[in-house]
Design a protein around this motif. Structure first.
Motif, PDB file in Angstrom:
ATOM      1  N   SER A  32      21.784  32.722  17.974  1.00  0.00           N
ATOM      2  CA  SER A  32      22.997  32.852  18.012  1.00  0.00           C
ATOM      3  C   SER A  32      23.345  34.388  18.321  1.00  0.00           C
ATOM      4  CB  SER A  32      23.990  31.849  17.512  1.00  0.00           C
ATOM      5  OG  SER A  32      23.807  30.658  17.386  1.00  0.00           O
ATOM      6  N   LYS A  33      23.312  35.099  19.108  1.00  0.00           N
ATOM      7  CA  LYS A  33      23.390  36.535  19.116  1.00  0.00           C
ATOM      8  C   LYS A  33      24.494  37.079  19.338  1.00  0.00           C
ATOM      9  CE  LYS A  33      18.672  36.644  21.302  1.00  0.00           C
ATOM     10  NZ  LYS A  33      18.128  36.758  20.002  1.00  0.00           N
ATOM     11  N   PHE A  34      24.781  38.246  18.899  1.00  0.00           N
ATOM     12  CA  PHE A  34      26.150  38.920  18.731  1.00  0.00           C
ATOM     13  C   PHE A  34      25.769  40.341  18.992  1.00  0.00           C
ATOM     14  CE2 PHE A  34      30.058  41.094  17.404  1.00  0.00           C
ATOM     15  CZ  PHE A  34      31.202  40.440  17.772  1.00  0.00           C
ATOM     16  N   ILE A  35      26.007  40.510  20.600  1.00  0.00           N
ATOM     17  CA  ILE A  35      25.418  41.960  20.986  1.00  0.00           C
ATOM     18  C   ILE A  35      26.674  42.977  21.393  1.00  0.00           C
ATOM     19  CG2 ILE A  35      24.087  42.855  23.000  1.00  0.00           C
ATOM     20  CD1 ILE A  35      22.918  39.867  23.285  1.00  0.00           C
ATOM     21  N   ILE A  36      26.594  44.014  20.468  1.00  0.00           N
ATOM     22  CA  ILE A  36      27.497  45.022  20.604  1.00  0.00           C
ATOM     23  C   ILE A  36      26.638  46.363  21.601  1.00  0.00           C
ATOM     24  CG2 ILE A  36      28.796  46.741  19.388  1.00  0.00           C
ATOM     25  CD1 ILE A  36      28.499  44.783  16.930  1.00  0.00           C
ATOM     26  N   THR A  37      27.613  46.662  22.704  1.00  0.00           N
ATOM     27  CA  THR A  37      27.155  47.605  23.306  1.00  0.00           C
ATOM     28  C   THR A  37      28.288  48.505  23.806  1.00  0.00           C
ATOM     29  OG1 THR A  37      25.894  45.831  24.752  1.00  0.00           O
ATOM     30  CG2 THR A  37      26.080  48.052  25.802  1.00  0.00           C
ATOM     31  N   GLN A  38      27.849  49.722  23.433  1.00  0.00           N
ATOM     32  CA  GLN A  38      28.775  51.087  24.007  1.00  0.00           C
ATOM     33  C   GLN A  38      28.825  51.408  25.513  1.00  0.00           C
ATOM     34  OE1 GLN A  38      28.178  54.861  22.377  1.00  0.00           O
ATOM     35  NE2 GLN A  38      30.460  55.515  22.649  1.00  0.00           N
ATOM     36  N   ALA A  39      29.866  50.870  26.294  1.00  0.00           N
ATOM     37  CA  ALA A  39      29.913  51.107  27.653  1.00  0.00           C
ATOM     38  C   ALA A  39      31.622  50.909  28.301  1.00  0.00           C
ATOM     39  CB  ALA A  39      29.006  49.990  28.207  1.00  0.00           C
ATOM     40  N   ALA A  40      31.752  51.520  29.182  1.00  0.00           N
ATOM     41  CA  ALA A  40      33.097  51.457  29.617  1.00  0.00           C
ATOM     42  C   ALA A  40      33.137  50.877  31.086  1.00  0.00           C
ATOM     43  CB  ALA A  40      33.730  52.706  29.976  1.00  0.00           C
ATOM     44  N   ILE A  41      33.471  49.577  31.187  1.00  0.00           N
ATOM     45  CA  ILE A  41      33.360  48.642  32.421  1.00  0.00           C
ATOM     46  C   ILE A  41      34.487  49.016  33.203  1.00  0.00           C
ATOM     47  CG2 ILE A  41      32.983  46.232  33.234  1.00  0.00           C
ATOM     48  CD1 ILE A  41      30.867  47.432  31.300  1.00  0.00           C
ATOM     49  N   SER A  42      33.980  49.394  34.639  1.00  0.00           N
ATOM     50  CA  SER A  42      34.960  49.598  35.581  1.00  0.00           C
ATOM     51  C   SER A  42      34.455  49.309  37.031  1.00  0.00           C
ATOM     52  CB  SER A  42      35.070  51.413  35.530  1.00  0.00           C
ATOM     53  OG  SER A  42      36.143  51.497  36.634  1.00  0.00           O
TER      54      SER A  42
ATOM     55  N   MET B 294      30.019  51.382  33.966  1.00  0.00           N
ATOM     56  CA  MET B 294      29.206  50.510  34.606  1.00  0.00           C
ATOM     57  C   MET B 294      30.075  49.356  35.099  1.00  0.00           C
ATOM     58  SD  MET B 294      26.424  48.824  32.096  1.00  0.00           S
ATOM     59  CE  MET B 294      26.013  50.535  31.597  1.00  0.00           C
ATOM     60  N   SER B 295      29.844  49.017  36.390  1.00  0.00           N
ATOM     61  CA  SER B 295      30.570  47.800  36.989  1.00  0.00           C
ATOM     62  C   SER B 295      30.124  46.343  35.926  1.00  0.00           C
ATOM     63  CB  SER B 295      30.043  47.400  38.325  1.00  0.00           C
ATOM     64  OG  SER B 295      28.931  46.956  38.082  1.00  0.00           O
ATOM     65  N   LEU B 296      31.041  45.555  35.869  1.00  0.00           N
ATOM     66  CA  LEU B 296      30.589  44.265  35.338  1.00  0.00           C
ATOM     67  C   LEU B 296      29.281  43.687  35.625  1.00  0.00           C
ATOM     68  CD1 LEU B 296      31.554  42.063  33.159  1.00  0.00           C
ATOM     69  CD2 LEU B 296      32.794  41.104  34.993  1.00  0.00           C
ATOM     70  N   GLN B 297      28.900  43.832  37.252  1.00  0.00           N
ATOM     71  CA  GLN B 297      27.670  43.198  37.562  1.00  0.00           C
ATOM     72  C   GLN B 297      26.584  44.046  36.975  1.00  0.00           C
ATOM     73  OE1 GLN B 297      27.121  40.704  40.335  1.00  0.00           O
ATOM     74  NE2 GLN B 297      25.331  40.804  39.033  1.00  0.00           N
ATOM     75  N   SER B 298      26.500  45.299  37.025  1.00  0.00           N
ATOM     76  CA  SER B 298      25.528  45.976  36.479  1.00  0.00           C
ATOM     77  C   SER B 298      25.406  45.929  34.830  1.00  0.00           C
ATOM     78  CB  SER B 298      25.786  47.549  36.362  1.00  0.00           C
ATOM     79  OG  SER B 298      25.831  47.966  37.905  1.00  0.00           O
ATOM     80  N   TYR B 299      26.544  45.482  34.151  1.00  0.00           N
ATOM     81  CA  TYR B 299      26.472  45.148  32.755  1.00  0.00           C
ATOM     82  C   TYR B 299      25.559  43.804  32.606  1.00  0.00           C
ATOM     83  CZ  TYR B 299      27.143  44.060  27.922  1.00  0.00           C
ATOM     84  OH  TYR B 299      27.077  43.856  26.602  1.00  0.00           O
TER      85      TYR B 299
ATOM     86  N   ILE C 208      38.993  40.197  29.109  1.00  0.00           N
ATOM     87  CA  ILE C 208      38.897  41.543  29.770  1.00  0.00           C
ATOM     88  C   ILE C 208      40.271  42.223  29.179  1.00  0.00           C
ATOM     89  CG2 ILE C 208      38.889  43.190  31.639  1.00  0.00           C
ATOM     90  CD1 ILE C 208      37.808  40.923  33.289  1.00  0.00           C
ATOM     91  N   ASP C 209      40.165  43.350  28.405  1.00  0.00           N
ATOM     92  CA  ASP C 209      41.425  44.158  27.784  1.00  0.00           C
ATOM     93  C   ASP C 209      40.789  45.586  27.898  1.00  0.00           C
ATOM     94  OD1 ASP C 209      43.410  45.186  26.459  1.00  0.00           O
ATOM     95  OD2 ASP C 209      43.283  43.818  24.912  1.00  0.00           O
ATOM     96  N   VAL C 210      41.153  46.272  29.101  1.00  0.00           N
ATOM     97  CA  VAL C 210      40.512  47.540  28.955  1.00  0.00           C
ATOM     98  C   VAL C 210      41.798  48.589  29.541  1.00  0.00           C
ATOM     99  CG1 VAL C 210      38.377  46.904  29.690  1.00  0.00           C
ATOM    100  CG2 VAL C 210      39.927  47.106  31.454  1.00  0.00           C
ATOM    101  N   GLU C 211      42.752  48.593  28.849  1.00  0.00           N
ATOM    102  CA  GLU C 211      43.963  49.387  28.811  1.00  0.00           C
ATOM    103  C   GLU C 211      44.496  49.776  30.184  1.00  0.00           C
ATOM    104  OE1 GLU C 211      45.706  49.813  26.057  1.00  0.00           O
ATOM    105  OE2 GLU C 211      44.238  48.707  25.086  1.00  0.00           O
ATOM    106  N   GLY C 212      44.909  48.698  31.058  1.00  0.00           N
ATOM    107  CA  GLY C 212      45.302  49.068  32.241  1.00  0.00           C
ATOM    108  C   GLY C 212      44.449  49.180  33.501  1.00  0.00           C
ATOM    109  N   ASN C 213      42.989  49.024  33.256  1.00  0.00           N
ATOM    110  CA  ASN C 213      42.118  49.113  34.262  1.00  0.00           C
ATOM    111  C   ASN C 213      41.308  47.759  34.301  1.00  0.00           C
ATOM    112  OD1 ASN C 213      41.957  52.131  34.862  1.00  0.00           O
ATOM    113  ND2 ASN C 213      41.842  51.959  32.623  1.00  0.00           N
TER     114      ASN C 213
END
Length: 403
Positions: free
Chosen positions: A186-196, A272-277, A294-299
């Motif tokens: 049961s994995k909890f994967i933390i990634t630094q990325a901005a999804i756009s 990256m795009s959601l597909q790329s992620y 999804i909660d990305v401050e207006g984007n």
């Protein structure tokens, strides 16, 4: 019509670019949904006070949703899993993870693992200097209740966060709790990325500590055109400390990377795009996406634009509607209409478990107004969940208490 064509073209481009396999959850058994009746529209108008307050009441009702509908559904579904030899692995994505409380609770729900515990997680975050409970008090929200007899489920929860200080705090907290090891089923994967909507680079501010405030002030003095209109949420510090919730792509601190991007106070973050992620980081690609938040401050709409075939394999989606970010360029009805073509029925997500249908229940004000609010959507191929959410909508507008 132009935005619909742009959305569909973007999906085709993403699919060709990534040479994606056919969706695992195609829109079969996915009948359309009927328009709200005149009576239902009247009841909705009365509940939401559209004619009197436009969308102000929607802001009050949905800015901090309590998604009991999905948690109750999973509680019932887990009883069915106990009777099976092996449940399909769970997959959840939280885009804009911030302090991680929603991701922890959804992981607890989807995998029936008591190790995903909001109180333990809170203690680990406090060791990293994150002491606030969240704008919506997520730290103190009741967490998903696990039945002891329920069978644990394999899976992965992705917590995607771009803010450097917040990401590091999340990573350290997970390390302290031994949550991010590859040995875990049961994995909890933390990634630094901005999804756009596309791949590239975004700039986010580093943490400004107390002893560095003078340095930050000098930058503000020389870049007043960037910082002069800055406002903060209540109870948040006026610095970019870990856990701060109002900083997204094109944030004011790093709005012009030519000025601040090369400064020590801003760092480049993969965009990256959601597909790329999904292609790069999701480990089990053989099944559906059960939960997408999804909660990305207006984007948020940009994330949907870059979704490729992700929505075709998604069961349940939540996103934030707002007056900030790129939402200002779009109408809510654009998003809801596009999601309807992908097979989703969407609702205003209420603070105390209410649902107010938006799909085919439009008011003209939705075309012009923007408020901080939240939307929950279900793919209509998921008939049990779709029927459950529609029932809650009817109970909400007819003032019927569920048994």
């Amino acid at each position: 019509h132009h935005q619909i064509q742009q959305f569909n073209n973007n999906i085709r481009i993403q699919q060709q670019k990534h040479q994606t396999d056919p969706p695992q959850n195609p829109k079969k058994n996915n009948p359309g949904i009927s328009k709200c009746t005149d009576e239902q529209m009247s009841l909705l108008e009365d509940k939401l006070k559209i004619s009197e307050f436009e969308m102000a009441v929607i802001f009050g009702l949905t800015k901090c949703p309590h998604n009991t509908w999905i948690q109750n559904f999973y509680s019932q579904e887990q009883k069915n899993y106990n009777e099976e030899d092996d449940a399909s692995p769970f997959l959840g994505l939280v885009i804009g993870c911030n302090k991680g409380y929603d991701a922890i609770n959804m992981a607890r729900m989807g995998m029936e693992q008591s190790s995903f515990d909001r109180f333990t997680w809170s203690a680990a975050l406090q060791k990293q200097g994150i002491t606030t409970s969240g704008v919506c008090d997520q730290r103190n929200t009741k967490q998903y209740q696990i039945a002891l007899k329920n069978k644990k489920r394999r899976g992965e929860m992705h917590c995607v966060e771009p803010m450097p200080a917040t990401f590091q705090a999340l990573r350290n907290a997970a390390n302290d709790l031994n949550m991010d090891t590859d040995d875990n089923e049961s994995k909890f994967i933390i990634t630094q990325a901005a999804i756009s909507s596309s791949d590239g680079t975004a700039y986010f501010p580093k943490e400004v500590k107390e002893e560095e405030k003078g340095k930050k002030k000098n930058i503000e003095d020389t870049s007043k055109q960037i910082t002069k209109n800055f406002t903060i949420f209540p109870n948040e510090k006026t610095t970019t400390t870990a856990g701060r919730e109002d900083i997204g792509i094109n944030n004011i601190f790093c709005k012009d990377e030519n000025i601040l991007g090369n400064n020590l106070n801003c760092v480049a973050v993969p965009m990256m795009s959601l597909q790329s992620y999904y292609d790069q980081y999701v480990q089990n690609k053989n099944g559906p996406i059960h939960i997408l938040l999804i909660d990305v401050e207006g984007n948020d709409f940009d994330v949907l634009f870059g979704s490729g075939n992700i929505l075709d394999r998604t069961h349940y989606l939540e996103f934030e509607f707002h007056w900030v970010g790129n939402w200002k360029q779009y109408h809510l009805t654009d998003a809801i209409g596009l999601l309807n073509t992908k097979g989703f029925t969407c609702y205003w997500a209420g603070n105390i478990g209410q649902l107010y249908r938006i799909t085919k229940c439009y008011f003209p004000v939705y075309e012009t107004n923007h408020v901080w609010s939240n939307v929950a959507c279900v793919h209509r191929s998921q008939t049990r969940l779709a029927q459950s959410m529609e029932t809650i909508f009817l109970q909400t507008i007819y003032n019927v208490t569920s048994p």
